[in-house]
Motif scaffolding. Structure first.
Motif, PDB file in Angstrom:
ATOM      1  N   MET A 215       2.493  51.900  93.056  1.00  9.88           N
ATOM      2  CA  MET A 215       2.436  51.652  91.599  1.00  9.88           C
ATOM      3  C   MET A 215       1.449  52.971  91.188  1.00  9.88           C
ATOM      4  N   THR A 216       0.265  53.135  91.697  1.00  9.54           N
ATOM      5  CA  THR A 216      -0.798  54.118  91.568  1.00  9.54           C
ATOM      6  C   THR A 216       0.055  55.662  91.835  1.00  9.54           C
ATOM      7  N   ALA A 217       0.617  55.711  92.904  1.00  7.93           N
ATOM      8  CA  ALA A 217       1.152  57.014  93.282  1.00  7.93           C
ATOM      9  C   ALA A 217       2.136  57.386  92.177  1.00  7.93           C
ATOM     10  N   ARG A 218       2.905  56.414  91.659  1.00  6.29           N
ATOM     11  CA  ARG A 218       3.875  56.675  90.627  1.00  6.29           C
ATOM     12  C   ARG A 218       3.286  57.018  89.117  1.00  6.29           C
ATOM     13  N   ARG A 219       2.108  56.797  88.940  1.00  7.51           N
ATOM     14  CA  ARG A 219       1.484  56.878  87.806  1.00  7.51           C
ATOM     15  C   ARG A 219       0.666  58.324  87.522  1.00  7.51           C
ATOM     16  N   THR A 220       0.180  58.526  89.056  1.00  7.15           N
ATOM     17  CA  THR A 220      -0.792  59.759  88.978  1.00  7.15           C
ATOM     18  C   THR A 220      -0.233  61.136  89.787  1.00  7.15           C
ATOM     19  N   LEU A 221       1.024  61.004  90.410  1.00  5.75           N
ATOM     20  CA  LEU A 221       1.749  62.210  90.957  1.00  5.75           C
ATOM     21  C   LEU A 221       2.282  62.956  90.066  1.00  5.75           C
ATOM     22  N   THR A 222       1.589  64.390  90.234  1.00  7.93           N
ATOM     23  CA  THR A 222       2.147  65.492  89.322  1.00  7.93           C
ATOM     24  C   THR A 222       2.805  66.385  90.199  1.00  7.93           C
ATOM     25  N   SER A 223       3.412  67.533  89.647  1.00  5.62           N
ATOM     26  CA  SER A 223       4.179  68.696  90.210  1.00  5.62           C
ATOM     27  C   SER A 223       3.317  69.290  91.419  1.00  5.62           C
ATOM     28  N   SER A 224       1.858  69.486  91.080  1.00  8.85           N
ATOM     29  CA  SER A 224       0.969  70.071  91.907  1.00  8.85           C
ATOM     30  C   SER A 224       0.780  69.086  93.347  1.00  8.85           C
ATOM     31  N   ASP A 225       1.263  68.007  93.223  1.00  3.29           N
ATOM     32  CA  ASP A 225       0.970  67.262  94.416  1.00  3.29           C
ATOM     33  C   ASP A 225       2.348  67.340  95.393  1.00  3.29           C
ATOM     34  N   ILE A 226       3.167  68.193  95.196  1.00  3.94           N
ATOM     35  CA  ILE A 226       4.362  68.224  96.106  1.00  3.94           C
ATOM     36  C   ILE A 226       4.032  68.819  97.296  1.00  3.94           C
ATOM     37  N   PRO A 227       3.173  69.896  97.467  1.00  2.00           N
ATOM     38  CA  PRO A 227       2.983  70.171  98.733  1.00  2.00           C
ATOM     39  C   PRO A 227       2.182  69.130  99.738  1.00  2.00           C
ATOM     40  N   TYR A 228       1.274  68.325  99.182  1.00  2.00           N
ATOM     41  CA  TYR A 228       0.651  67.261  99.770  1.00  2.00           C
ATOM     42  C   TYR A 228       1.802  66.138  99.979  1.00  2.00           C
ATOM     43  N   PHE A 229       2.693  65.860  99.284  1.00  2.00           N
ATOM     44  CA  PHE A 229       3.584  64.913  99.618  1.00  2.00           C
ATOM     45  C   PHE A 229       4.592  65.327 100.628  1.00  2.00           C
ATOM     46  N   LEU A 230       4.999  66.646 100.774  1.00  2.77           N
ATOM     47  CA  LEU A 230       5.644  66.954 101.863  1.00  2.77           C
ATOM     48  C   LEU A 230       5.077  67.039 103.211  1.00  2.77           C
ATOM     49  N   ASN A 231       3.734  67.334 103.112  1.00  3.42           N
ATOM     50  CA  ASN A 231       2.928  67.069 104.251  1.00  3.42           C
ATOM     51  C   ASN A 231       3.021  65.881 104.664  1.00  3.42           C
ATOM     52  N   LEU A 232       2.729  64.818 103.887  1.00  5.54           N
ATOM     53  CA  LEU A 232       2.703  63.563 104.208  1.00  5.54           C
ATOM     54  C   LEU A 232       4.065  62.839 104.637  1.00  5.54           C
ATOM     55  N   ILE A 233       5.193  63.444 104.206  1.00  2.00           N
ATOM     56  CA  ILE A 233       6.586  62.949 104.826  1.00  2.00           C
ATOM     57  C   ILE A 233       6.596  63.713 106.197  1.00  2.00           C
ATOM     58  N   ALA A 234       6.216  64.840 106.497  1.00  2.00           N
ATOM     59  CA  ALA A 234       6.276  65.478 107.787  1.00  2.00           C
ATOM     60  C   ALA A 234       5.326  64.922 108.887  1.00  2.00           C
ATOM     61  N   ALA A 235       4.255  64.427 108.406  1.00  9.19           N
ATOM     62  CA  ALA A 235       3.291  63.712 109.361  1.00  9.19           C
ATOM     63  C   ALA A 235       3.532  62.301 109.468  1.00  9.19           C
ATOM     64  N   ASN A 236       4.573  61.718 109.076  1.00  8.30           N
ATOM     65  CA  ASN A 236       4.927  60.450 109.082  1.00  8.30           C
ATOM     66  C   ASN A 236       5.194  60.001 110.585  1.00  8.30           C
ATOM     67  N   THR A 237       4.393  59.110 111.046  1.00  9.20           N
ATOM     68  CA  THR A 237       4.995  58.482 112.448  1.00  9.20           C
ATOM     69  C   THR A 237       5.317  56.836 112.387  1.00  9.20           C
ATOM     70  N   SER A 238       5.300  56.472 110.928  1.00  8.43           N
ATOM     71  CA  SER A 238       5.537  54.853 110.782  1.00  8.43           C
ATOM     72  C   SER A 238       6.834  54.679 110.700  1.00  8.43           C
ATOM     73  N   ASP A 239       7.237  53.403 110.875  1.00 13.16           N
ATOM     74  CA  ASP A 239       8.694  52.881 110.495  1.00 13.16           C
ATOM     75  C   ASP A 239       9.006  53.470 109.327  1.00 13.16           C
ATOM     76  N   TRP A 240      10.245  53.999 109.380  1.00 16.36           N
ATOM     77  CA  TRP A 240      10.888  54.413 107.898  1.00 16.36           C
ATOM     78  C   TRP A 240      11.242  53.403 107.156  1.00 16.36           C
ATOM     79  N   GLU A 241      11.761  52.285 107.673  1.00 18.55           N
ATOM     80  CA  GLU A 241      12.255  51.166 106.955  1.00 18.55           C
ATOM     81  C   GLU A 241      10.976  50.643 106.096  1.00 18.55           C
ATOM     82  N   THR A 242       9.548  50.590 106.443  1.00 16.72           N
ATOM     83  CA  THR A 242       8.455  50.214 105.888  1.00 16.72           C
ATOM     84  C   THR A 242       8.130  51.176 104.653  1.00 16.72           C
ATOM     85  N   VAL A 243       7.820  52.549 105.044  1.00 17.93           N
ATOM     86  CA  VAL A 243       7.319  53.285 104.335  1.00 17.93           C
ATOM     87  C   VAL A 243       8.241  54.056 103.351  1.00 17.93           C
TER      88      VAL A 243
END
Length: 125
Positions: A1-29
């Motif tokens: 919920m917090t992420a939906r309220r506070t993310l802006t377009s300036s966070d796109i590079p961070y978000f893409l790095n977060l997805i690229a570095a994900n090693t968790s279960d995709w069903e969960t995250v």
């Protein structure tokens, strides 16, 4: 919920790095990433009010007039900017012309703007 309220377009590079570095279960995250992506896809901040170019130009002209009246003085060794007084008779006359209106006074910005407009362009101290 917090992420939906506070993310802006300036966070796109961070978000893409977060997805690229994900090693968790995709069903969960996956749903969390989907919510974040939806927030990033929303339009950014939209200006509710932008002055027309004529207003911006007139404000710039007023600013330039004030700069011509500015002097640097020193008070107790500290530099201060002092503006020569701006006569406001023309603004007062403009207010008198509005005497028959329901609210006869100009607002402060208008009053000061009219006073500055009345200063000659080639003012010399």
């Amino acid at each position: 919920m917090t992420a939906r309220r506070t993310l802006t377009s300036s966070d796109i590079p961070y978000f893409l790095n977060l997805i690229a570095a994900n090693t968790s279960d995709w069903e969960t995250v996956g749903p969390k990433f989907a919510a974040m992506a939806a927030a990033l896809a929303q339009p950014g901040y939209v200006f509710k009010h932008v002055d027309p170019p004529e207003t911006v130009v007139s404000q710039a002209e007023r600013y330039q007039k004030l700069l011509k009246r500015a002097k640097v003085i020193y008070i107790d060794g500290a530099p201060m900017v002092r503006f020569e007084p701006v006569p406001a008779l023309c603004a007062e006359i403009a207010e008198e012309a509005l005497a028959d209106k329901e609210w006869p006074l100009l607002d402060l910005h208008e009053f000061i703007g009219k006073a500055i407009d009345g200063v000659p362009d080639q003012w010399q101290p």
